[in-house]
Design an enzyme around this catalytic site. Structure first.
Site: not given
Length: 207
Positions: A119, A137
């Protein structure tokens, strides 16, 4: 590529034309640091502490040689500030030792750094280097499932599903738009389905 996914993103483009990364940064290194700090806290809070951090430690070499107590004091308003201090000092040291203090621009190199996962790496690649990537996320994962773009909960599988659903050139900004929508309309606790511009395309409207 899915026509439905593109239609969803088209609506979000109209709804959030200014969607962008809400972390403040002036360099790839600053974005990396800010993204690491954003775990389990808000972008707003991160933006409150990074000006002092970046002013005192503008380069990897500066942060790698920083006193731990000094960094902890700056990061104290954030959650898990001790663990984040460790990650920042260690990743900065790795950047100095293995990359001569420069920021790498590949996923494999970035995820090799302490405290950096896919991420974080995709945030940096997409927003600092212009290399498209899917950033999964909590908002992107939650909305992707709600909108029927994936059935997976594992972030890597969600990432791969969205890569297949959307054109590559949209990946980075599509994630910003999903995050904007998740923060402003389709919130986790109380989604505003009546005001949602995606109501006709959402299979879980009202759920």
């Amino acid at each position: 590529m899915s026509e439905r996914a593109v239609a969803i993103d088209d609506i979000l483009i109209e709804t959030y034309p200014d969607a962008h990364c809400e972390l403040d940064f002036a360099s790839p290194f600053q974005l990396l640091v800010a993204t690491v700090l954003s775990a389990q806290t808000t972008d707003v809070r991160v933006n409150q502490v990074t000006p002092e951090l970046f002013n005192r430690y503008p380069r990897p070499a500066d942060l790698a040689s920083a006193g731990r107590a000094d960094v902890e004091e700056i990061l104290r308003p954030l959650g898990f500030f001790r663990a984040k201090t460790t990650s920042l000092i260690e990743l900065s040291g790795r950047l100095v030792a293995e990359f001569s203090g420069d920021m790498p621009d590949s996923l494999d190199a970035l995820v090799s750094l302490p405290g950096v996962g896919r991420k974080t790496a995709n945030v940096v690649l997409g927003n600092a280097f212009g290399i498209p990537g899917i950033t999964v996320d909590t908002h992107v994962g939650r909305l992707s499932r709600r909108l029927g773009l994936t059935k997976n909960t594992d972030p890597v599988k969600v990432e791969r599903d969205l890569m297949a659903e959307l054109p590559k050139e949209r990946w980075t900004d599509a994630c910003h738009r999903l995050i904007f929508h998740g923060r402003r309309c389709c919130t986790a606790r109380k989604p505003d389905c009546e005001a949602c511009p995606l109501s006709e395309l959402c299979p879980r409207i009202g759920v």
